[in-house]
Motif scaffolding. Sequence first.
Motif, mmCIF file in Angstrom:
data_model
loop_
_atom_site.group_PDB
_atom_site.id
_atom_site.type_symbol
_atom_site.label_atom_id
_atom_site.label_comp_id
_atom_site.label_asym_id
_atom_site.label_seq_id
_atom_site.Cartn_x
_atom_site.Cartn_y
_atom_site.Cartn_z
ATOM 1 N N ALA A 77 0.856 -1.194 0.000
ATOM 2 C CA ALA A 77 0.000 0.000 0.000
ATOM 3 C C ALA A 77 0.892 1.245 0.000
ATOM 4 O O ALA A 77 1.807 1.347 0.809
ATOM 5 C CB ALA A 77 -0.896 -0.005 1.232
ATOM 6 N N PRO A 78 0.639 2.197 -0.911
ATOM 7 C CA PRO A 78 1.443 3.424 -0.920
ATOM 8 C C PRO A 78 1.117 4.307 0.285
ATOM 9 O O PRO A 78 0.019 4.256 0.841
ATOM 10 C CB PRO A 78 1.049 4.093 -2.233
ATOM 11 C CG PRO A 78 -0.232 3.489 -2.630
ATOM 12 C CD PRO A 78 -0.313 2.140 -2.011
ATOM 13 N N MET A 79 2.075 5.123 0.675
ATOM 14 C CA MET A 79 1.915 5.975 1.858
ATOM 15 C C MET A 79 1.129 7.257 1.547
ATOM 16 O O MET A 79 0.422 7.775 2.382
ATOM 17 C CB MET A 79 3.289 6.349 2.426
ATOM 18 C CG MET A 79 4.089 5.139 2.876
ATOM 19 S SD MET A 79 3.276 4.200 4.152
ATOM 20 C CE MET A 79 3.668 5.166 5.564
ATOM 21 N N VAL A 82 -5.153 9.298 -0.461
ATOM 22 C CA VAL A 82 -6.194 10.152 0.103
ATOM 23 C C VAL A 82 -6.863 9.493 1.302
ATOM 24 O O VAL A 82 -7.185 10.150 2.287
ATOM 25 C CB VAL A 82 -7.233 10.507 -0.992
ATOM 26 C CG1 VAL A 82 -8.378 11.310 -0.416
ATOM 27 C CG2 VAL A 82 -6.572 11.214 -2.147
ATOM 28 N N SER A 83 -7.044 8.156 1.201
ATOM 29 C CA SER A 83 -7.729 7.443 2.278
ATOM 30 C C SER A 83 -7.136 6.045 2.428
ATOM 31 O O SER A 83 -6.477 5.540 1.510
ATOM 32 C CB SER A 83 -9.222 7.344 1.967
ATOM 33 O OG SER A 83 -9.419 6.504 0.857
ATOM 34 N N PRO A 84 -7.382 5.411 3.551
ATOM 35 C CA PRO A 84 -6.913 4.031 3.716
ATOM 36 C C PRO A 84 -7.549 3.073 2.706
ATOM 37 O O PRO A 84 -6.915 2.100 2.288
ATOM 38 C CB PRO A 84 -7.330 3.662 5.139
ATOM 39 C CG PRO A 84 -7.489 4.961 5.850
ATOM 40 C CD PRO A 84 -7.913 5.946 4.810
ATOM 41 N N ALA A 85 -8.765 3.328 2.295
ATOM 42 C CA ALA A 85 -9.434 2.478 1.306
ATOM 43 C C ALA A 85 -8.699 2.540 -0.038
ATOM 44 O O ALA A 85 -8.553 1.517 -0.726
ATOM 45 C CB ALA A 85 -10.884 2.895 1.136
ATOM 46 N N GLN A 86 -8.237 3.736 -0.404
ATOM 47 C CA GLN A 86 -7.490 3.881 -1.653
ATOM 48 C C GLN A 86 -6.161 3.112 -1.555
ATOM 49 O O GLN A 86 -5.736 2.480 -2.517
ATOM 50 C CB GLN A 86 -7.213 5.351 -1.965
ATOM 51 C CG GLN A 86 -6.504 5.540 -3.292
ATOM 52 C CD GLN A 86 -6.136 6.998 -3.559
ATOM 53 O OE1 GLN A 86 -6.071 7.815 -2.649
ATOM 54 N NE2 GLN A 86 -5.887 7.296 -4.829
ATOM 55 N N ALA A 87 -5.509 3.155 -0.410
ATOM 56 C CA ALA A 87 -4.255 2.428 -0.218
ATOM 57 C C ALA A 87 -4.471 0.926 -0.379
ATOM 58 O O ALA A 87 -3.674 0.235 -1.032
ATOM 59 C CB ALA A 87 -3.677 2.735 1.159
ATOM 60 N N VAL A 88 -5.567 0.404 0.173
ATOM 61 C CA VAL A 88 -5.872 -1.026 0.052
ATOM 62 C C VAL A 88 -6.172 -1.379 -1.402
ATOM 63 O O VAL A 88 -5.704 -2.410 -1.917
ATOM 64 C CB VAL A 88 -7.055 -1.410 0.971
ATOM 65 C CG1 VAL A 88 -7.504 -2.841 0.707
ATOM 66 C CG2 VAL A 88 -6.671 -1.235 2.425
ATOM 67 N N ALA A 94 -1.762 -3.853 -7.306
ATOM 68 C CA ALA A 94 -0.355 -4.221 -7.477
ATOM 69 C C ALA A 94 -0.161 -5.728 -7.265
ATOM 70 O O ALA A 94 0.612 -6.376 -7.987
ATOM 71 C CB ALA A 94 0.513 -3.433 -6.505
ATOM 72 N N ALA A 95 -0.869 -6.313 -6.300
ATOM 73 C CA ALA A 95 -0.744 -7.750 -6.032
ATOM 74 C C ALA A 95 -1.273 -8.581 -7.198
ATOM 75 O O ALA A 95 -0.670 -9.592 -7.577
ATOM 76 C CB ALA A 95 -1.485 -8.098 -4.742
ATOM 77 N N SER A 145 -5.516 -11.555 1.201
ATOM 78 C CA SER A 145 -5.282 -11.142 2.586
ATOM 79 C C SER A 145 -4.582 -9.789 2.589
ATOM 80 O O SER A 145 -3.848 -9.453 1.657
ATOM 81 C CB SER A 145 -4.442 -12.185 3.336
ATOM 82 O OG SER A 145 -3.134 -12.226 2.814
ATOM 83 N N TYR A 146 -4.848 -9.007 3.646
ATOM 84 C CA TYR A 146 -4.220 -7.694 3.799
ATOM 85 C C TYR A 146 -3.767 -7.568 5.248
ATOM 86 O O TYR A 146 -4.569 -7.675 6.174
ATOM 87 C CB TYR A 146 -5.204 -6.581 3.437
ATOM 88 C CG TYR A 146 -4.620 -5.202 3.546
ATOM 89 C CD1 TYR A 146 -3.693 -4.754 2.632
ATOM 90 C CD2 TYR A 146 -5.007 -4.350 4.585
ATOM 91 C CE1 TYR A 146 -3.153 -3.484 2.725
ATOM 92 C CE2 TYR A 146 -4.471 -3.078 4.684
ATOM 93 C CZ TYR A 146 -3.539 -2.656 3.754
ATOM 94 O OH TYR A 146 -3.005 -1.388 3.851
ATOM 95 N N LYS A 147 -2.445 -7.387 5.414
ATOM 96 C CA LYS A 147 -1.914 -7.276 6.767
ATOM 97 C C LYS A 147 -0.682 -6.377 6.755
ATOM 98 O O LYS A 147 0.227 -6.577 5.932
ATOM 99 C CB LYS A 147 -1.533 -8.664 7.294
ATOM 100 C CG LYS A 147 -1.061 -8.663 8.724
ATOM 101 C CD LYS A 147 -0.771 -10.076 9.187
ATOM 102 C CE LYS A 147 -0.278 -10.025 10.622
ATOM 103 N NZ LYS A 147 0.107 -11.330 11.098
ATOM 104 N N ASP A 148 -0.681 -5.387 7.617
ATOM 105 C CA ASP A 148 0.448 -4.464 7.788
ATOM 106 C C ASP A 148 0.857 -3.786 6.483
ATOM 107 O O ASP A 148 2.043 -3.642 6.189
ATOM 108 C CB ASP A 148 1.662 -5.192 8.397
ATOM 109 C CG ASP A 148 1.385 -5.717 9.788
ATOM 110 O OD1 ASP A 148 0.560 -5.087 10.495
ATOM 111 O OD2 ASP A 148 1.975 -6.740 10.163
ATOM 112 N N GLY A 149 -0.113 -3.404 5.671
ATOM 113 C CA GLY A 149 0.176 -2.683 4.429
ATOM 114 C C GLY A 149 0.571 -3.576 3.262
ATOM 115 O O GLY A 149 0.902 -3.084 2.184
ATOM 116 N N LEU A 150 0.566 -4.890 3.420
ATOM 117 C CA LEU A 150 0.914 -5.837 2.356
ATOM 118 C C LEU A 150 -0.331 -6.617 1.956
ATOM 119 O O LEU A 150 -0.945 -7.294 2.776
ATOM 120 C CB LEU A 150 1.998 -6.812 2.837
ATOM 121 C CG LEU A 150 2.444 -7.860 1.816
ATOM 122 C CD1 LEU A 150 3.143 -7.183 0.638
ATOM 123 C CD2 LEU A 150 3.349 -8.879 2.463
#
Length: 170
Positions: A77-79, A82-88, A94-95, A145-150
């Motif tokens: 997930a990029p830092m 705009v929102s955590p949803a966009q990062a996910v 990317a995955a 799965s999504y854990k710790d930004g991965l």
Amino acid sequence: MNKFVFLISCSLGALIFFSGCNGIGMQPEAKKPEVVQKVIVQKASKKDIEKIIKDEKLAFYNNIPDKEFSVYGEGIAPMNTVSPAQAVALAKRAAVADAYRQLGEKLYGVQVNSKETIKDASLRDSRIETRVNGLIKNATITETSYKDGLYTVRMVLKMSGKRWKEIFSY
């Protein structure tokens, strides 16, 4: 001299008598019929061969096992989002792209190019470029799965043995 002439004439007479004419070889030979072998060149298409194999019910045609390829793709997930949803969402994208790349590497191979620059007997620059080209259809995501930004996805590609043979048996 008479003896000499007599001896020559006797030897010529004996030669003519013993060589005689028996008639063999005097008649013209009967011509033997020529055997002509006809060679028929026929091209068979892939469909013709498949039909013959199916009709003959050859064992190897029906016993090709199905192939299944499984890979795990990972995305971070990029830092700066705009929102955590966009990062996910970006991590998942990317995955999935990483999983497709890995499937392409398994199926089609990887082209590797490299370039090194040396100056004054020391390495100044080293570049390695890898490239994958391929078409992947019908791959499915079976786990996420999504854990710790991965973000991690498991992607599976199932292919019938017949289809595998058509595409990759070279």
